[in-house]
Motif scaffolding. Structure first.
Motif, short mmCIF file in Angstrom:
data_model
loop_
_atom_site.label_atom_id
_atom_site.label_comp_id
_atom_site.label_asym_id
_atom_site.label_seq_id
_atom_site.Cartn_x
_atom_site.Cartn_y
_atom_site.Cartn_z
N ARG A 77 -8.38 3.86 -4.03
CA ARG A 77 -7.43 3.31 -5.01
C ARG A 77 -6.64 2.20 -4.34
O ARG A 77 -6.14 2.36 -3.24
N MET A 78 -6.52 1.10 -5.01
CA MET A 78 -5.73 -0.02 -4.50
C MET A 78 -4.30 0.14 -5.02
O MET A 78 -4.09 0.46 -6.18
N PRO A 79 -3.32 -0.09 -4.17
CA PRO A 79 -1.92 0.04 -4.62
C PRO A 79 -1.59 -1.06 -5.63
O PRO A 79 -2.10 -2.17 -5.56
N GLU A 80 -0.73 -0.70 -6.56
CA GLU A 80 -0.31 -1.66 -7.56
C GLU A 80 0.85 -2.52 -7.06
O GLU A 80 1.11 -3.58 -7.60
N ALA A 81 1.57 -2.03 -6.04
CA ALA A 81 2.70 -2.78 -5.51
C ALA A 81 2.90 -2.45 -4.05
O ALA A 81 2.58 -1.36 -3.61
N TYR A 82 3.42 -3.40 -3.30
CA TYR A 82 3.77 -3.19 -1.90
C TYR A 82 5.29 -3.30 -1.80
O TYR A 82 5.87 -4.27 -2.28
N LEU A 83 5.92 -2.34 -1.19
CA LEU A 83 7.37 -2.36 -1.04
C LEU A 83 7.69 -2.36 0.45
O LEU A 83 7.05 -1.68 1.23
N THR A 84 8.71 -3.12 0.82
CA THR A 84 9.17 -3.17 2.20
C THR A 84 10.57 -2.61 2.26
O THR A 84 11.46 -3.06 1.53
#
Length: 86
Positions: A77-84
């Motif tokens: 599954r590919m993430p829908e968002a990247y958070l830092t």
């Protein structure tokens, strides 16, 4: 043993069995059953329920069945968002 069953397409099957209490038929009790079984016919569960009807006093009300194939192809599954986070 369980790996051999899984290779023969057995699945971990869980059933929630609701039944009437023998002394108080208006009250429902829950029983959870779990074993390896073959979907969609569930012969092991059917044998258990036949035993229940023949041998136990609590009349069956309903049975909910959940089953999942444990050995299956890997999924990505590919993430829908990247958070830092700092």
């Amino acid at each position: 043993m369980t790996l051999q069953l899984q290779l023969k397409d057995y699945r971990l099957t869980t059933a929630e069995i609701l039944y009437h209490l023998p002394d108080h038929p208006q009250i429902l009790q829950s029983f959870v059953w779990q074993d390896y079984d073959l979907a969609p016919d569930f012969p092991t569960l059917r044998r258990f329920l036949d035993f229940w009807r023949r041998s136990l006093d609590g009349k069956l009300h309903s049975v909910k069945v959940a089953s999942n194939k444990l050995i299956q192809p890997a999924s990505v599954r590919m993430p829908e968002a990247y958070l830092t986070l700092h």
